[in-house]
Design a protein around this motif. Structure first.
Motif, PDB file in Angstrom:
ATOM      1  N   TRP A  26     -23.529 -16.624  -9.530  1.00 54.91           N
ATOM      2  CA  TRP A  26     -22.335 -15.859  -9.075  1.00 54.91           C
ATOM      3  C   TRP A  26     -22.435 -17.270  -7.574  1.00 54.91           C
ATOM      4  O   TRP A  26     -22.971 -16.074  -6.996  1.00 54.91           O
ATOM      5  N   THR A  69     -15.323 -19.310 -14.715  1.00 52.67           N
ATOM      6  CA  THR A  69     -15.944 -18.150 -15.006  1.00 52.67           C
ATOM      7  C   THR A  69     -15.860 -17.061 -13.824  1.00 52.67           C
ATOM      8  O   THR A  69     -16.351 -17.715 -12.645  1.00 52.67           O
ATOM      9  N   ARG A  74     -14.854 -13.682 -10.979  1.00 52.73           N
ATOM     10  CA  ARG A  74     -14.688 -11.907 -11.289  1.00 52.73           C
ATOM     11  C   ARG A  74     -14.197 -12.240  -9.201  1.00 52.73           C
ATOM     12  O   ARG A  74     -14.706 -13.234  -7.382  1.00 52.73           O
ATOM     13  N   TYR A 133     -15.170  -9.843  -6.057  1.00 54.66           N
ATOM     14  CA  TYR A 133     -16.056  -9.059  -5.406  1.00 54.66           C
ATOM     15  C   TYR A 133     -15.590  -8.295  -3.944  1.00 54.66           C
ATOM     16  O   TYR A 133     -14.940  -9.045  -3.334  1.00 54.66           O
ATOM     17  N   TYR A 153     -17.144  -4.916  -8.384  1.00 51.79           N
ATOM     18  CA  TYR A 153     -16.385  -5.913  -8.660  1.00 51.79           C
ATOM     19  C   TYR A 153     -15.923  -5.557 -10.435  1.00 51.79           C
ATOM     20  O   TYR A 153     -15.861  -4.727 -10.309  1.00 51.79           O
ATOM     21  N   THR A 154     -14.811  -6.795 -10.388  1.00 48.69           N
ATOM     22  CA  THR A 154     -13.831  -6.885 -11.468  1.00 48.69           C
ATOM     23  C   THR A 154     -14.752  -6.296 -12.746  1.00 48.69           C
ATOM     24  O   THR A 154     -15.882  -6.745 -12.787  1.00 48.69           O
ATOM     25  N   SER A 155     -14.408  -4.941 -13.149  1.00 49.57           N
ATOM     26  CA  SER A 155     -14.877  -4.522 -14.373  1.00 49.57           C
ATOM     27  C   SER A 155     -15.058  -5.942 -16.003  1.00 49.57           C
ATOM     28  O   SER A 155     -16.010  -5.959 -16.765  1.00 49.57           O
ATOM     29  N   SER A 156     -13.898  -7.107 -16.288  1.00 51.15           N
ATOM     30  CA  SER A 156     -14.078  -8.342 -16.673  1.00 51.15           C
ATOM     31  C   SER A 156     -13.860  -9.663 -16.206  1.00 51.15           C
ATOM     32  O   SER A 156     -12.803  -9.458 -15.046  1.00 51.15           O
ATOM     33  N   ASN A 157     -14.842  -9.831 -16.487  1.00 47.03           N
ATOM     34  CA  ASN A 157     -14.779 -11.685 -15.887  1.00 47.03           C
ATOM     35  C   ASN A 157     -12.726 -12.064 -16.496  1.00 47.03           C
ATOM     36  O   ASN A 157     -13.040 -11.594 -17.764  1.00 47.03           O
TER      37      ASN A 157
END
Length: 150
Positions: free
Chosen positions: A98, A125, A127, A129, A140-144
């Motif tokens: 990341w 992809t 996210r 954080y 961080y976000t639960s899904s990408n």
């Protein structure tokens, strides 16, 4: 007494093998000392937990077209949202790492918005954080979030 080159060659290979073994043995120890020490559990216990949600305004954009990433930072343990400005970092998955590509700030129990653009055609992809601070735990976000650029 006819001497051949085999014994010196064997000695050279043996020395090379021993050197490689020493270097290989020292490499894990060196990397272990370079790693940061884990944070004490008691320090994490006093931090408030937060939840981070984010979404993209579009799922597909053209190269250099702007897309908006909007999200919320919710304090889960009754914070009133006036504590402080908290950092929000947008990260892109590059390979298996990341990488930070943008950042902003947000108060707990509030929203944030960022405009992003990408100069290459790709499937990106992302996210959001939130790094650990003195008041709040990291999140961080639960899904990408997937964005097609092209």
């Amino acid at each position: 007494m006819n001497q051949t080159l085999i014994p010196p060659v064997r000695r050279a290979f043996a020395a090379l093998a021993i050197s490689c073994a020493l270097v290989a043995g020292l490499a894990p120890a060196a990397s272990a000392t370079a790693a940061p020490a884990p944070a004490p559990v008691s320090a994490e216990a006093g931090k408030k937990k937060v939840k981070l949600d984010a979404s993209l305004s579009k799922k597909q954009v053209k190269v250099n077209e702007k897309v908006t990433l909007k999200g919320t930072l919710q304090a889960l343990e009754g914070a009133d949202g006036t504590d402080s400005l908290e950092a929000i970092i947008v990260q892109q998955l590059q390979g298996s790492v990341w990488v930070n590509i943008a950042d902003t700030t947000c108060r707990p129990n509030s929203t944030f918005s960022l405009k992003l653009s990408f100069s290459l055609s790709a499937v990106v992809t992302l996210r959001a954080y939130h790094p650990e601070t003195t008041l709040y735990a990291s999140a961080y976000t639960s899904s990408n979030l997937t964005l097609r650029v092209g």
